[in-house]
Design a protein around this motif. Structure first.
Motif: not given
Length: 70
Positions: A44-46, A52-55, A57-64, A66-70
């Motif tokens: 359940g925790g996983g 949460l990660t998909l929710d 990371v997905g929008p952050a990558l769509e906005r470009g 990546f460097t802030a995310l990394a």
């Protein structure tokens, strides 16, 4: 599947709401061991972490961003 969004939301909410009493009734017939409970909690925790990660990371990558995310 259904024509109305309201009906779909109601049915999905009803299915979700039934899971708690169903889990309670399950304990009358099956007493899980500590190891089994730990496995279910880890799963359940996983699942929550993955959602949460998909929710996030997905929008952050769509906005470009990546460097802030990394």
């Amino acid at each position: 599947m259904f024509e109305s969004v309201i009906v779909t939301a109601f049915l999905l909410g009803l299915i979700s709401a039934v899971s708690l009493p169903l889990g309670t009734l399950t304990t009358f017939f099956w007493r899980p061991t500590d190891r089994t409970i730990a496995i279910l909690m880890a799963f359940g925790g996983g699942a929550l972490l993955a959602a949460l990660t998909l929710d996030l990371v997905g929008p952050a990558l769509e906005r470009g961003d990546f460097t802030a995310l990394a």
